[in-house]
Design an enzyme around this catalytic site. Structure first.
Site, PDB file in Angstrom:
ATOM      1  N   TYR A   1      27.790  67.418   9.565  1.00 33.98           N
ATOM      2  CA  TYR A   1      28.066  67.767   8.371  1.00 33.98           C
ATOM      3  C   TYR A   1      29.145  67.272   7.585  1.00 33.98           C
ATOM      4  O   TYR A   1      29.522  67.572   6.494  1.00 33.98           O
ATOM      5  CB  TYR A   1      28.417  69.189   8.192  1.00 33.98           C
ATOM      6  CG  TYR A   1      27.014  69.982   8.550  1.00 33.98           C
ATOM      7  CD1 TYR A   1      25.865  70.367   7.872  1.00 33.98           C
ATOM      8  CD2 TYR A   1      27.088  70.764   9.950  1.00 33.98           C
ATOM      9  CE1 TYR A   1      24.615  70.861   8.235  1.00 33.98           C
ATOM     10  CE2 TYR A   1      26.056  71.317  10.312  1.00 33.98           C
ATOM     11  CZ  TYR A   1      24.658  71.648   9.757  1.00 33.98           C
ATOM     12  OH  TYR A   1      23.669  72.282  10.006  1.00 33.98           O
TER      13      TYR A   1
ATOM     14  N   HIS B   1      27.677  69.353   0.751  1.00 36.54           N
ATOM     15  CA  HIS B   1      28.311  70.783   0.902  1.00 36.54           C
ATOM     16  C   HIS B   1      29.446  70.833   1.665  1.00 36.54           C
ATOM     17  O   HIS B   1      29.859  71.765   1.567  1.00 36.54           O
ATOM     18  CB  HIS B   1      27.183  71.506   1.891  1.00 36.54           C
ATOM     19  CG  HIS B   1      26.693  72.484   1.111  1.00 36.54           C
ATOM     20  ND1 HIS B   1      26.950  73.091  -0.034  1.00 36.54           N
ATOM     21  CD2 HIS B   1      25.596  73.650   1.670  1.00 36.54           C
ATOM     22  CE1 HIS B   1      26.197  74.131  -0.409  1.00 36.54           C
ATOM     23  NE2 HIS B   1      25.648  74.651   0.780  1.00 36.54           N
TER      24      HIS B   1
ATOM     25  N   TYR C   1      29.707  78.654   8.850  1.00 36.92           N
ATOM     26  CA  TYR C   1      28.689  78.013   8.143  1.00 36.92           C
ATOM     27  C   TYR C   1      28.638  78.612   6.972  1.00 36.92           C
ATOM     28  O   TYR C   1      29.089  79.634   6.490  1.00 36.92           O
ATOM     29  CB  TYR C   1      27.143  78.087   8.817  1.00 36.92           C
ATOM     30  CG  TYR C   1      27.178  77.137   9.993  1.00 36.92           C
ATOM     31  CD1 TYR C   1      26.986  75.876  10.039  1.00 36.92           C
ATOM     32  CD2 TYR C   1      27.434  77.606  11.425  1.00 36.92           C
ATOM     33  CE1 TYR C   1      26.884  74.968  11.155  1.00 36.92           C
ATOM     34  CE2 TYR C   1      27.325  76.999  12.525  1.00 36.92           C
ATOM     35  CZ  TYR C   1      27.057  75.503  12.383  1.00 36.92           C
ATOM     36  OH  TYR C   1      27.114  74.663  13.496  1.00 36.92           O
TER      37      TYR C   1
ATOM     38  N   ASN D   1      26.611  79.693   4.431  1.00 41.28           N
ATOM     39  CA  ASN D   1      25.965  80.989   3.907  1.00 41.28           C
ATOM     40  C   ASN D   1      26.673  82.287   4.424  1.00 41.28           C
ATOM     41  O   ASN D   1      26.327  83.424   3.881  1.00 41.28           O
ATOM     42  CB  ASN D   1      24.349  81.129   4.186  1.00 41.28           C
ATOM     43  CG  ASN D   1      23.700  79.911   3.131  1.00 41.28           C
ATOM     44  OD1 ASN D   1      24.475  79.126   2.607  1.00 41.28           O
ATOM     45  ND2 ASN D   1      22.572  79.762   3.773  1.00 41.28           N
TER      46      ASN D   1
ATOM     47  N   ASN E   1      25.758  79.694  -2.216  1.00 40.91           N
ATOM     48  CA  ASN E   1      25.684  80.764  -1.187  1.00 40.91           C
ATOM     49  C   ASN E   1      26.774  81.000  -0.514  1.00 40.91           C
ATOM     50  O   ASN E   1      26.915  82.096  -0.119  1.00 40.91           O
ATOM     51  CB  ASN E   1      24.340  80.404  -0.429  1.00 40.91           C
ATOM     52  CG  ASN E   1      22.837  80.426  -0.853  1.00 40.91           C
ATOM     53  OD1 ASN E   1      22.604  81.115  -1.810  1.00 40.91           O
ATOM     54  ND2 ASN E   1      22.175  79.634  -0.370  1.00 40.91           N
TER      55      ASN E   1
END
Length: 190
Positions: free
Chosen positions: A14, A19, A63, A65, A112
């Site tokens: 990531y 994000h 993470y 969320n 989120n």
């Protein structure tokens, strides 16, 4: 105390995804300040900054969320109160790439990670630095877009806007938050 919380997802897959601009912000902030000490909990890692005022930089490890779990644990572990300013840094598809928006409070805006923080804290009363990643193209779904990597040309703009966000963060130590907000919300880079 200033508490800079950069949202993102842990792990090498990531690192340069849209994000993860919050994590990238923390990485750049740590290059500007010496680290006084670091602390790794199950849900986050925190770095005390050697600065003119008490400050920490934080990366949730839950993470995106589930970011609220990390923020809740951070507040408990560090004994943070309403006198401390939480500043959450994250990506925003509603802001063009090359721009940022600083706010004292607000809704989750469909993000989120922010939704999780609001749910865990029971309030929207925390500051934000929203870093624009631009709108998603019509031919891709939102998850694929935000978890996709920046192109080389987008990265050039991103590094400039992260520099801008770091400058804003540095001014938050000495200047009134509203003045910093007013100044940096009107600046963009290309």
């Amino acid at each position: 105390m200033l508490v800079f919380i950069g949202l993102g997802n842990p792990g090498p897959r990531y690192v340069l995804t849209r994000h993860n601009v919050g994590f990238l912000f923390v990485d750049e902030l740590l290059k500007k300040f010496q680290i006084g000490s670091s602390y790794r909990a199950e849900t986050y890692e925190a770095f005390k900054l050697k600065s003119q005022s008490p400050a920490i930089a934080v990366k949730p490890l839950t993470y995106m969320n589930n970011s609220g779990i990390a923020v809740r644990d951070l507040i408990r572990d560090f004994g943070l109160s309403q006198n401390d300013r939480l500043i959450v840094i994250y990506d925003d598809v509603w802001i063009p790439l090359g721009r940022l928006r600083i706010r004292e409070r607000g809704s989750d805006g469909g993000h989120n990670g922010v939704k999780s923080i609001i749910s865990s804290l029971g309030t929207q009363e925390f500051s934000r630095i929203r870093i624009g990643i631009g709108p998603k193209p019509d031919d891709i779904d939102m998850v694929s877009y935000v978890l996709g990597e920046f192109t080389d040309s987008e990265l050039k703009v991103l590094w400039k806007v992260l520099d801008l966000a770091i400058s804003a963060a540095q001014e938050m130590f000495a200047a009134d938050f509203k003045k910093v907000m007013s100044r940096y919300n009107s600046i963009g880079v290309e």
